[in-house]
Motif scaffolding. Sequence first.
Motif, PDB file in Angstrom:
ATOM      1  N   TYR A  71      37.753  46.202  48.624  1.00 19.05           N
ATOM      2  CA  TYR A  71      38.112  44.860  48.178  1.00 19.05           C
ATOM      3  C   TYR A  71      38.434  43.956  49.360  1.00 19.05           C
ATOM      4  O   TYR A  71      38.818  44.421  50.433  1.00 19.05           O
ATOM      5  CB  TYR A  71      39.339  44.908  47.266  1.00 19.05           C
ATOM      6  N   ASN A  72      38.330  42.662  49.130  1.00 17.04           N
ATOM      7  CA  ASN A  72      38.744  41.658  50.107  1.00 17.04           C
ATOM      8  C   ASN A  72      39.599  40.609  49.418  1.00 17.04           C
ATOM      9  O   ASN A  72      39.409  40.323  48.228  1.00 17.04           O
ATOM     10  CB  ASN A  72      37.526  40.961  50.725  1.00 17.04           C
ATOM     11  N   VAL A  73      40.547  40.030  50.153  1.00 20.28           N
ATOM     12  CA  VAL A  73      41.340  38.934  49.610  1.00 20.28           C
ATOM     13  C   VAL A  73      40.390  37.800  49.224  1.00 20.28           C
ATOM     14  O   VAL A  73      39.462  37.485  49.961  1.00 20.28           O
ATOM     15  CB  VAL A  73      42.375  38.462  50.647  1.00 20.28           C
ATOM     16  N   GLY A  74      40.599  37.241  48.056  1.00 26.35           N
ATOM     17  CA  GLY A  74      39.753  36.176  47.556  1.00 26.35           C
ATOM     18  C   GLY A  74      38.673  36.651  46.611  1.00 26.35           C
ATOM     19  O   GLY A  74      38.074  35.843  45.902  1.00 26.35           O
ATOM     20  N   ASP A  75      38.408  37.978  46.598  1.00 27.22           N
ATOM     21  CA  ASP A  75      37.444  38.519  45.636  1.00 27.22           C
ATOM     22  C   ASP A  75      37.949  38.285  44.223  1.00 27.22           C
ATOM     23  O   ASP A  75      39.153  38.395  43.957  1.00 27.22           O
ATOM     24  CB  ASP A  75      37.268  40.035  45.815  1.00 27.22           C
ATOM     25  N   THR A  76      37.051  37.979  43.309  1.00 26.79           N
ATOM     26  CA  THR A  76      37.399  37.917  41.894  1.00 26.79           C
ATOM     27  C   THR A  76      37.148  39.291  41.306  1.00 26.79           C
ATOM     28  O   THR A  76      36.076  39.863  41.479  1.00 26.79           O
ATOM     29  CB  THR A  76      36.553  36.864  41.158  1.00 26.79           C
ATOM     30  N   VAL A  77      38.162  39.844  40.655  1.00 29.92           N
ATOM     31  CA  VAL A  77      38.051  41.180  40.093  1.00 29.92           C
ATOM     32  C   VAL A  77      38.538  41.189  38.654  1.00 29.92           C
ATOM     33  O   VAL A  77      39.335  40.349  38.251  1.00 29.92           O
ATOM     34  CB  VAL A  77      38.871  42.219  40.894  1.00 29.92           C
TER      35      VAL A  77
END
Length: 108
Positions: free
Chosen positions: A76-82
């Motif tokens: 995951y990365n910060v800003g990803d929509t999950v």
Amino acid sequence: TKEMTLDEIKEIGETNSVLFEEEYVGADISVTSKIEKIGGAYMLRSWFDCDAYLELESGSTGCFFKPITEDEAKSYNVGDTVTVSGKIGMASVSSFDIYIMATKTSPY
């Protein structure tokens, strides 16, 4: 089934903890949000047997945590929509953060 925003869920936890515990804790939840932070689960580890967590964006009213494994955290990365699913855990007594439980029942 009821569709609510994260802020609406949090407001119930803050304004009526008895209702929150009776009607929301343990309920199935599926949340789509952006990741605000990815961190090591030093405090959540004893509750959820996890190595890391996702902190989901929920406006200015607080945080929602999803416990994950260290391997998951690396994907995951910060800003990803999950979209994360689990069960609603009890709101934190001090800050009313809400935890999304994965596989282990919270002792709280």
